[in-house]
Design an enzyme around this catalytic site. Structure first.
Site, mmCIF file in Angstrom:
data_model
loop_
_atom_site.group_PDB
_atom_site.id
_atom_site.type_symbol
_atom_site.label_atom_id
_atom_site.label_comp_id
_atom_site.label_asym_id
_atom_site.label_seq_id
_atom_site.Cartn_x
_atom_site.Cartn_y
_atom_site.Cartn_z
ATOM 1 N N THR A 1 -1.914 20.225 19.407
ATOM 2 C CA THR A 1 -0.415 20.230 19.840
ATOM 3 C C THR A 1 0.004 21.372 20.907
ATOM 4 O O THR A 1 0.708 21.031 21.772
ATOM 5 C CB THR A 1 0.454 20.878 18.405
ATOM 6 O OG1 THR A 1 0.184 19.542 17.443
ATOM 7 C CG2 THR A 1 2.076 20.738 18.826
ATOM 8 N N SER B 1 -9.059 18.857 19.521
ATOM 9 C CA SER B 1 -8.797 19.869 18.560
ATOM 10 C C SER B 1 -9.749 19.787 17.820
ATOM 11 O O SER B 1 -10.370 18.849 17.028
ATOM 12 C CB SER B 1 -7.163 19.212 17.797
ATOM 13 O OG SER B 1 -6.770 19.707 16.535
ATOM 14 N N ALA B 2 -9.968 20.830 16.904
ATOM 15 C CA ALA B 2 -11.527 21.178 16.248
ATOM 16 C C ALA B 2 -11.285 20.382 14.940
ATOM 17 O O ALA B 2 -12.194 19.954 14.567
ATOM 18 C CB ALA B 2 -11.698 22.605 15.976
ATOM 19 N N GLN C 1 -8.220 12.401 19.218
ATOM 20 C CA GLN C 1 -8.840 11.369 18.451
ATOM 21 C C GLN C 1 -10.133 10.799 18.977
ATOM 22 O O GLN C 1 -10.764 10.130 18.288
ATOM 23 C CB GLN C 1 -7.843 10.182 17.996
ATOM 24 C CG GLN C 1 -6.731 10.790 17.249
ATOM 25 C CD GLN C 1 -7.021 11.199 15.613
ATOM 26 O OE1 GLN C 1 -8.297 10.980 15.413
ATOM 27 N NE2 GLN C 1 -6.260 11.773 14.961
ATOM 28 N N CYS D 1 2.532 12.938 10.633
ATOM 29 C CA CYS D 1 3.837 13.781 11.105
ATOM 30 C C CYS D 1 4.840 12.808 10.731
ATOM 31 O O CYS D 1 5.986 13.091 10.601
ATOM 32 C CB CYS D 1 4.143 13.908 12.578
ATOM 33 S SG CYS D 1 2.572 14.910 13.002
HETATM 34 N N1 PLP Z 1 -2.730 14.469 19.391
HETATM 35 C C1 PLP Z 1 -3.089 13.449 18.463
HETATM 36 C C2 PLP Z 1 -3.611 12.187 19.112
HETATM 37 C C3 PLP Z 1 -3.230 13.615 17.190
HETATM 38 O O1 PLP Z 1 -3.891 12.753 16.382
HETATM 39 C C4 PLP Z 1 -2.927 14.870 16.767
HETATM 40 C C5 PLP Z 1 -3.117 15.313 15.016
HETATM 41 O O2 PLP Z 1 -3.001 14.399 14.537
HETATM 42 C C6 PLP Z 1 -2.462 15.719 17.542
HETATM 43 C C7 PLP Z 1 -2.334 15.659 18.979
HETATM 44 C C8 PLP Z 1 -2.079 17.485 17.131
HETATM 45 O O3 PLP Z 1 -3.075 18.157 16.852
HETATM 46 P P1 PLP Z 1 -3.104 19.473 16.180
HETATM 47 O O4 PLP Z 1 -3.023 18.980 14.377
HETATM 48 O O5 PLP Z 1 -4.473 19.969 16.448
HETATM 49 O O6 PLP Z 1 -1.988 20.180 16.408
#
Ligand code: PLP
Length: 382
Positions: free
Chosen positions: A72, A200-201, A180, A326
């Site tokens: 995010t 994202s880890a 992803q 979400c």
């Molecule tokens: N972008 C995508 C495509 C995602 O699937 C996600 C998480 O589900 C995010 C961004 C957000 O990542 P984070 O949970 O590390 O903030």
């Protein structure tokens, strides 16, 4: 009976090797990487080493990596940072209708605040963005294009290279949300010709709350967080040493088994898809059947609701998802599926299965049995 976890696109368990790599940075080497004493220097050395290794995996330079708190933040930084760096002139951003909320809501905010115009590119029935639409949408004042590489709900993979190539030709920075795809398909910033990329880890067996933003050298971008001079003055705040070390360990593990795991994941999802289509009437596949990350499959079941499906599956010992974590709790059907032309009713009847390291053929069989029971029960309630 053992539970089956089939929601790896939401998050993954932390790999034991990753935990082992992180632990010393909580217990012994806990120093602040900005401190001059030995404890601080140990932390700094670990972060420098992690940066070098991640850059190597991405085909990037060390100075192009910004460690963040996750997908995010990386997405928000790319959008607000690049747009912010062009203040004082008329600005236009292009994105797609199927982005994760982290990009979508950031762009909506810019639009609503009157900061810039936003063009929302459509997706076709398989969830693909058409490069010709991008070409037509470009304007002299376009300052950023942001299109995800793989969708979290359907797994559909975009023609990133082609999209980025168009932007390169027109001198417009291109960002891709690779949250992803990283760890599931080969990702190399130079092959794709992208300028910014989010990872994202916790999506690849690393810790939650840690991510990275790749920023190509020469890209104008404002900081997201102001304060100290951390991360080349791009992201203030004491570094999460353990998280960074863990993320890079996880990235290396993923890279080491990428080919074998993607083959295995592809076989599992194809087996599930074949079973659903063979055994359950009124099941509609969402997303491209081939151009997809190998671990993800998404189906809508006529006459069912996703809440009923997910709760029913949960009672049968199976963790699946409606798609976007979400979106749970929201009455609105998925913006991704509706943008692909899926009816509201079918969009509200969608379940995503996303497999990972622990899943086996036997899990697929158990999911099929459970689906037959749950779908049958929901339909009998009418
Ligand atoms: N972008 C995508 C495509 C995602 O699937 C996600 C998480 O589900 C995010 C961004 C957000 O990542 P984070 O949970 O590390 O903030």
């Amino acid at each position: 009976m053992n539970r089956i976890y089939a929601d790896h696109n939401a998050t993954t368990p932390v790999a034991p090797e990753v935990m082992a790599a992180m632990f010393p940075f909580y217990a012994n080497h806990f120093g602040n990487a900005s401190s001059v004493h030995r404890e601080g220097r140990e932390a700094r050395a670990a972060i420098d080493d992690a940066r070098m290794r991640l850059a190597g995996l991405l085909g990037a330079q060390e100075s192009e990596i910004v460690f963040t708190s996750g997908g995010t933040e990386s997405d928000n930084h790319a959008v607000f940072g690049v747009v912010g760096a062009t203040a004082g002139r008329k600005r236009h951003v292009i994105t797609s209708c199927i982005e994760h909320h982290a990009v979508m809501h950031a762009c909506q905010h810019l639009e609503q605040a009157g900061t810039c115009d936003v063009t929302w590119l459509p997706a076709d029935g398989d969830g693909l963005v058409n490069p010709d639409d991008l070409l037509r949408a470009l304007r002299p004042e376009t300052v950023l294009v942001s299109i995800m590489s793989a969708n979290n709900e359907t797994g559909t993979i975009q023609p990133v290279r082609e999209l980025a190539g168009i932007c390169r030709q027109h001198g417009v920075p291109f960002h891709t949300d690779a949250v992803q795809s990283f760890g599931k398909v080969p990702v190399a910033v130079n092959t794709w010709e992208i300028d910014l990329m989010s990872v994202s880890a916790h999506k690849f067996y690393g810790p939650k709350g840690t991510g990275a933003l790749y920023v190509r050298r020469g890209t104008n971008i404002d900081p997201m967080l102001f304060g100290g001079a951390h991360e080349n003055e791009r992201r203030a705040g004491t570094e999460n040493t353990a998280g960074i070390v863990g993320m890079v360990k996880a990235a290396e593990l993923a890279a080491g088994k990428l080919e074998a795991e993607s083959m295995r994941m592809y076989q599992l999802t194809e087996r599930l898809a074949a079973g659903i289509e063979h055994e359950i009437e009124g099941a509609h596949r969402n997303g491209h059947p081939r151009l997809r990350v190998p671990n993800t499959v998404n189906y809508s079941f006529e006459g069912c609701s996703f809440e009923g499906l997910l709760l029913g599956l949960d009672l049968e010992g199976i963790a699946a998802s409606s798609g976007s974590a979400c979106a749970v709790g929201s009455l609105e059907p998925s913006h991704v599926l509706t943008a692909m032309g899926v009816s509201r009713e079918l969009a509200r009847a969608a379940v995503r299965f996303s497999f990972g390291a622990g899943n086996t053929d036997e899990d697929v069989e158990r999911i099929l049995v459970a689906l037959r029971i749950v779908v049958g029960r929901l339909r009998s309630f009418g």
